[in-house]
Design an enzyme around this catalytic site. Structure first.
Site, mmCIF file in Angstrom:
data_model
loop_
_atom_site.group_PDB
_atom_site.id
_atom_site.type_symbol
_atom_site.label_atom_id
_atom_site.label_comp_id
_atom_site.label_asym_id
_atom_site.label_seq_id
_atom_site.Cartn_x
_atom_site.Cartn_y
_atom_site.Cartn_z
ATOM 1 N N TYR A 22 0.907 -1.315 -0.105
ATOM 2 C CA TYR A 22 0.053 0.227 0.156
ATOM 3 C C TYR A 22 0.954 1.269 0.076
ATOM 4 O O TYR A 22 0.637 2.102 -0.674
ATOM 5 C CB TYR A 22 -0.975 -0.105 1.360
ATOM 6 C CG TYR A 22 -1.665 1.427 1.762
ATOM 7 C CD1 TYR A 22 -2.765 1.750 0.706
ATOM 8 C CD2 TYR A 22 -1.224 1.920 2.764
ATOM 9 C CE1 TYR A 22 -3.610 2.855 1.020
ATOM 10 C CE2 TYR A 22 -1.998 3.072 2.933
ATOM 11 C CZ TYR A 22 -2.978 3.661 2.174
ATOM 12 O OH TYR A 22 -3.758 4.942 2.538
ATOM 13 N N TYR A 58 -13.498 12.022 0.051
ATOM 14 C CA TYR A 58 -13.930 11.672 1.252
ATOM 15 C C TYR A 58 -14.837 12.566 1.754
ATOM 16 O O TYR A 58 -15.961 12.511 1.212
ATOM 17 C CB TYR A 58 -12.583 12.023 2.209
ATOM 18 C CG TYR A 58 -11.236 11.307 1.462
ATOM 19 C CD1 TYR A 58 -11.330 10.114 1.463
ATOM 20 C CD2 TYR A 58 -10.419 12.305 0.603
ATOM 21 C CE1 TYR A 58 -10.155 9.472 0.773
ATOM 22 C CE2 TYR A 58 -9.206 11.660 0.444
ATOM 23 C CZ TYR A 58 -8.894 10.211 0.383
ATOM 24 O OH TYR A 58 -8.123 9.579 -0.086
ATOM 25 N N VAL A 99 -3.130 13.251 -0.654
ATOM 26 C CA VAL A 99 -2.409 14.195 0.400
ATOM 27 C C VAL A 99 -0.943 14.842 -0.205
ATOM 28 O O VAL A 99 -0.541 15.669 0.462
ATOM 29 C CB VAL A 99 -2.222 13.772 1.821
ATOM 30 C CG1 VAL A 99 -3.675 13.485 2.434
ATOM 31 C CG2 VAL A 99 -1.441 12.433 1.800
#
Ligand code: DON
Length: 306
Positions: free
Chosen positions: A186, A238, A256
């Site tokens: 990940y 989100y 991010v």
């Protein structure tokens, strides 16, 4: 289009200084904040760009779309036995829902959902990080693409929250592989360094009914492409997905690192990058740039309703 993109960057540049570069990953906190780029990749294969569109940045959660596409590619609808496709209304790294909903993440774009998708891919590929790197290289038509080891190691060092989510899902019987191994995969995916041009090109198939505009390769079926775009439109930003739909009106996915990918179905993909984030963890100037672009070209998928 080039003049339009240049003008949009001119309009949003004053926002730089009003957001904050991601702080929770030390390697990302060091990124120079006043970088700004945008690239558009048309379904005819044309690329238009402005600003720092060729500078690689950390794609972070944009990689969750690559992981989802890989998983759908080999497992199809079966993946939805492990997670949902509902918006969470929560921050990307929130754990609250996960406990209440017995270890079944709401969608593949919050961290818990992306970890389940990585767990599915971990069961499928002998070397998941290499499979992903090669998949992304092929999609972007750039054989040089690679993960930034410093970023990946930094994320691994500060993995506590993601590890906690993975172990919680394991406790609920919704995680099959070694947690540390899946976390490594990940973080590798999140640490892929790509430019706006690379990202826009790699996702060209999302604007082109599943076929890569450059190579003709069928990445997903038209129906699957529609479904991935639907999940992006409802969960890609989100707890700000509603705001993004309202202001921009396009399927999108943020990270991010300050990148945002958006899809104008049948026309083009666009990637904008500006590292400073708003409170929801989405690029501040990037959101505004996409709002201006969508408005200028009448791109909102909701425009048919207005
Ligand atoms: O798991 C994390 O915290 C990061 N590797 C990815 C987070 C991210 O980009 C969320 N997006 N806005």
């Amino acid at each position: 289009m080039h003049a339009l993109l240049t003008d949009i960057l001119r309009q949003v540049r004053p926002l730089i200084g009003q957001g904050q570069v991601a702080q929770y990953i030390p390697a990302l906190a060091r990124v120079v904040p006043d970088q700004l780029g945008i690239a558009v990749y048309g379904v005819d294969g044309q690329v238009y760009s402005a600003g720092d569109a060729h500078t690689p940045f950390s794609i972070q959660s944009i990689s969750k779309v690559f992981s989802l596409v890989q998983a759908i590619g080999h497992s199809g609808e079966a993946i939805w036995e492990r997670l949902g496709h509902e918006p969470s209304g929560q921050a990307f790294n929130s754990m609250v829902q996960l406990e209440v909903e017995k270890g079944r993440p709401r969608n593949p774009f919050i961290n818990a959902g992306a970890l389940v998708i990585c767990d599915i891919n971990q069961s499928r590929f002998a070397a998941p990080a290499l499979s992903m790197r090669d998949f992304v290289r092929r999609l972007a038509g750039n054989a040089e693409l690679a993960a930034d080891r410093v970023v990946a190691d930094s994320e691994y060092q500060f993995r506590a929250r993601n590890a906690a989510m993975a172990y919680l899902m394991q406790a609920f019987g919704n995680f099959n592989n070694d947690v540390d191994a899946v976390l490594r995969s990940y973080f590798h995916h999140c640490a892929l360094a790509m430019s706006c041009v690379d990202v826009a090109r790699a996702f060209g198939f999302l604007a082109h009914r599943g076929a890569n505009p450059h190579t003709g390769e069928v990445v997903l079926s038209a129906r699957q492409t529609q479904q991935v775009n639907a999940v992006m439109a409802t969960s890609g930003l989100y707890d700000e997905a509603g705001n993004f739909a309202y202001r921009v009106g396009l399927p999108g996915k943020s990270g991010v690192g300050g990148g945002i990918l958006a899809v104008v179905p049948g026309r083009f993909t666009v990637c904008v990058w500006s590292p400073e984030l708003n409170a929801a963890g989405n690029s501040l100037a990037g959101m505004k740039a996409l709002e201006l672009l969508s408005e200028q070209i009448g791109g909102s998928v909701f425009s048919a309703l207005g």
